[in-house]
Scaffold this motif. Sequence first.
Motif, short mmCIF file in Angstrom:
data_model
loop_
_atom_site.label_atom_id
_atom_site.label_comp_id
_atom_site.label_asym_id
_atom_site.label_seq_id
_atom_site.Cartn_x
_atom_site.Cartn_y
_atom_site.Cartn_z
N GLY A 104 -20.53 -44.68 -8.78
CA GLY A 104 -21.63 -45.27 -9.53
C GLY A 104 -21.81 -44.65 -10.90
O GLY A 104 -20.88 -44.08 -11.48
N GLU A 105 -23.02 -44.71 -11.38
CA GLU A 105 -23.32 -44.24 -12.73
C GLU A 105 -23.24 -42.72 -12.81
O GLU A 105 -23.30 -42.02 -11.80
N THR A 106 -23.09 -42.23 -14.04
CA THR A 106 -23.03 -40.79 -14.27
C THR A 106 -24.42 -40.18 -14.09
O THR A 106 -25.38 -40.59 -14.74
N ARG A 107 -24.51 -39.21 -13.18
CA ARG A 107 -25.79 -38.54 -12.92
C ARG A 107 -25.98 -37.32 -13.82
O ARG A 107 -27.11 -36.97 -14.16
N LEU A 108 -24.87 -36.67 -14.18
CA LEU A 108 -24.95 -35.46 -14.98
C LEU A 108 -23.68 -35.35 -15.81
O LEU A 108 -22.58 -35.56 -15.28
N GLN A 109 -23.81 -35.04 -17.09
CA GLN A 109 -22.63 -34.90 -17.95
C GLN A 109 -22.80 -33.69 -18.86
O GLN A 109 -23.85 -33.50 -19.48
N VAL A 110 -21.75 -32.87 -18.93
CA VAL A 110 -21.74 -31.69 -19.79
C VAL A 110 -20.61 -31.85 -20.79
O VAL A 110 -19.49 -32.22 -20.42
N THR A 111 -20.89 -31.57 -22.04
CA THR A 111 -19.88 -31.62 -23.10
C THR A 111 -19.91 -30.32 -23.88
O THR A 111 -20.94 -29.97 -24.47
N GLY A 112 -18.81 -29.58 -23.85
CA GLY A 112 -18.73 -28.32 -24.58
C GLY A 112 -19.68 -27.26 -24.07
O GLY A 112 -20.08 -26.37 -24.83
N GLY A 113 -20.02 -27.32 -22.80
CA GLY A 113 -20.98 -26.37 -22.23
C GLY A 113 -20.43 -24.96 -22.19
O GLY A 113 -19.25 -24.74 -21.89
N GLY A 114 -21.30 -23.98 -22.46
CA GLY A 114 -20.87 -22.60 -22.42
C GLY A 114 -22.02 -21.63 -22.34
O GLY A 114 -23.16 -21.95 -22.68
N ASN A 115 -21.71 -20.42 -21.85
CA ASN A 115 -22.64 -19.29 -21.87
C ASN A 115 -21.78 -18.02 -21.85
O ASN A 115 -20.62 -18.08 -22.26
N ASP A 116 -22.33 -16.92 -21.37
CA ASP A 116 -21.56 -15.68 -21.40
C ASP A 116 -20.32 -15.73 -20.52
O ASP A 116 -19.34 -15.02 -20.77
N ARG A 117 -20.32 -16.58 -19.47
CA ARG A 117 -19.21 -16.62 -18.51
C ARG A 117 -18.40 -17.91 -18.57
O ARG A 117 -17.29 -17.98 -18.03
N LEU A 118 -18.93 -18.95 -19.18
CA LEU A 118 -18.28 -20.26 -19.20
C LEU A 118 -18.01 -20.69 -20.64
O LEU A 118 -18.77 -20.37 -21.55
N HIS A 119 -16.91 -21.47 -20.80
CA HIS A 119 -16.49 -21.85 -22.15
C HIS A 119 -15.98 -23.29 -22.16
O HIS A 119 -15.15 -23.68 -21.33
N ASP A 120 -16.51 -24.09 -23.09
CA ASP A 120 -16.00 -25.44 -23.36
C ASP A 120 -15.89 -26.29 -22.10
O ASP A 120 -14.85 -26.90 -21.82
N ILE A 121 -16.97 -26.34 -21.33
CA ILE A 121 -16.97 -27.12 -20.09
C ILE A 121 -17.29 -28.58 -20.41
O ILE A 121 -18.34 -28.90 -20.96
N ASP A 122 -16.37 -29.46 -20.05
CA ASP A 122 -16.58 -30.91 -20.12
C ASP A 122 -16.50 -31.44 -18.69
O ASP A 122 -15.45 -31.36 -18.04
N LEU A 123 -17.60 -31.99 -18.20
CA LEU A 123 -17.65 -32.38 -16.79
C LEU A 123 -18.63 -33.53 -16.59
O LEU A 123 -19.71 -33.55 -17.18
N LYS A 124 -18.22 -34.49 -15.77
CA LYS A 124 -19.08 -35.60 -15.34
C LYS A 124 -19.24 -35.55 -13.83
O LYS A 124 -18.26 -35.39 -13.10
N LEU A 125 -20.47 -35.72 -13.37
CA LEU A 125 -20.76 -35.88 -11.95
C LEU A 125 -21.37 -37.26 -11.76
O LEU A 125 -22.42 -37.56 -12.33
N ASN A 126 -20.69 -38.08 -10.97
CA ASN A 126 -21.08 -39.48 -10.82
C ASN A 126 -21.68 -39.75 -9.44
O ASN A 126 -21.31 -39.11 -8.44
N ALA A 127 -22.56 -40.71 -9.38
CA ALA A 127 -23.16 -41.13 -8.12
C ALA A 127 -22.07 -41.58 -7.16
O ALA A 127 -21.13 -42.28 -7.54
N GLY A 128 -22.19 -41.18 -5.91
CA GLY A 128 -21.25 -41.62 -4.89
C GLY A 128 -19.94 -40.87 -4.86
O GLY A 128 -19.05 -41.22 -4.07
N GLU A 129 -19.82 -39.83 -5.68
CA GLU A 129 -18.54 -39.12 -5.80
C GLU A 129 -18.71 -37.66 -5.40
O GLU A 129 -19.73 -37.03 -5.67
N ILE A 130 -17.68 -37.10 -4.73
CA ILE A 130 -17.64 -35.68 -4.44
C ILE A 130 -16.57 -35.05 -5.33
O ILE A 130 -15.39 -35.38 -5.22
N VAL A 131 -17.01 -34.17 -6.22
CA VAL A 131 -16.10 -33.48 -7.13
C VAL A 131 -15.87 -32.07 -6.60
O VAL A 131 -16.82 -31.29 -6.47
#
Length: 481
Positions: free
Chosen positions: A251-278
């Motif tokens: 289904g539709e995208t429930r959560l989307q990250v583009t270029g996400g980062g903090n002290d431990r994470l870098h350049d995270i691009d990720l989509k979590l969609n309805a009805g899907e197990i990632v």
Amino acid sequence: MLTMTGIGKSFFGVRVLSGVDLAVVPGEVHAIVGENGAGKSTLMKILAGVHAHDEGTIEIDGRRVSFGHPLDAQRAGVAIIYQEFNLLPERTVSENVFLGREPIRRGLVDRTAMDTATARLLAELGEASFGPRRLVKRLSVAQQQVVEIVKALSLDARIVVMDEPTAALAEHEVELLYRLVRRLQERGIAVLYISHRLREVFDLSDHVTVIKDGRLVTTVATEDVTSEDLVRLMVGRDLNGYFPPRSTSVGETRLQVTGGGNDRLHDIDLKLNAGEIVGIAGLQGSGRSELAKALFGADPFTRGEMTPVRPRSVREGIRAGVGLVTEDRKSEGLALRQSVRDNALLVTRAMGRGARRSGVRELLERVRLKPPREEQEVRYLSGGNQQKVVLAKWMTVAPKVLLFDEPTRGVDVGAKAAIHDLMRELAEDGVAIMMISSELPELIGMSDRIVVLREGRIAGTLPSGSAEEAIMSLAAGEVSS
């Protein structure tokens, strides 16, 4: 080397073991399997001197023994690695390893000798990420499990009991444990290996004993049975496939990250969609749990974009419809001395919402809690049932996104199947699910796609059904995708 005959045990009039036999020879890895509550750990605690048996006999090297205290068992050459940690967080690794038997030099504790011996044992395990002087509270869950293994090794035991030793270990650490177990075999040490991970049973053991409802079902040579045979013997029925069928629609995208980062994470691009197990794969320290906490708002992203919301706290994450099933359910997911009902209502009460008392029983029935007693304290439930209570806690607020960090760690095969079914049911209801797991067969069997992390970055994305070798190659940095 070891013979246990007709072992029986009751607690407060409740029969937990009845007529259990077990025989082990030097250099053998003997697996003990069964559902949670079958009596496996109780049998091993009797061997380790924690509990006294009510019936039966125990012989080591043909000599009848009866242990009134764990120290008696240690002196007889028995060491046990418990599923639950038994460490002092404010002390160092070496102080925990030698607790109660510290080497003495000139009337003082010889810390140098302790550190040297601990460092040698860590080196045998191939563990280089921490040293003997690190405080235990600074270690990850997996590293704390390594310390437990080192403690057992330091006893120079002839019989080593391992109760779910890999429950908190990442894939590469499991391989290190495999090599260690084989070295123990070569030295003639008998290893009693309790595990819910059937892959480990077939990889390591020479014989396997199945216990169900406190009784011996059978002992067979491992090479003479299949995983399907063991599941049938443990649960008393066939499981039609280990994993439920995958979703046919996203289904539709429930959560989307583009270029996400903090002290431990870098350049995270990720989509979590309805009805899907990632599925999220990666070695220990790759940033898997950090990713879940960032999405949840517990350790938020400080860079990049996140839509439709970017939670900067746990409260904001929950309000945005995001839930997190944490890796360590006992310390982070549950209030162990509170009732099942109170735990199921933790989130709704924390958020100031109306307590859905009338719907708790229906939720407990949906998560297949056995039995669904609302007043029972959570600490008395099996690991699988505790995890089901955590699921019920989040289902009270109907999340749009649910993040699972090691959802079946330390859970028996029957409870695993129930949790897998619930995850797929939630996906079919439109929930977007992200699942972190150190068990590659679980990732492959449950995921609609697999995202592999390495050193805080996304190393690649693989389709459902990908081979374990492809996942590990990305995780280890051998290829790019």
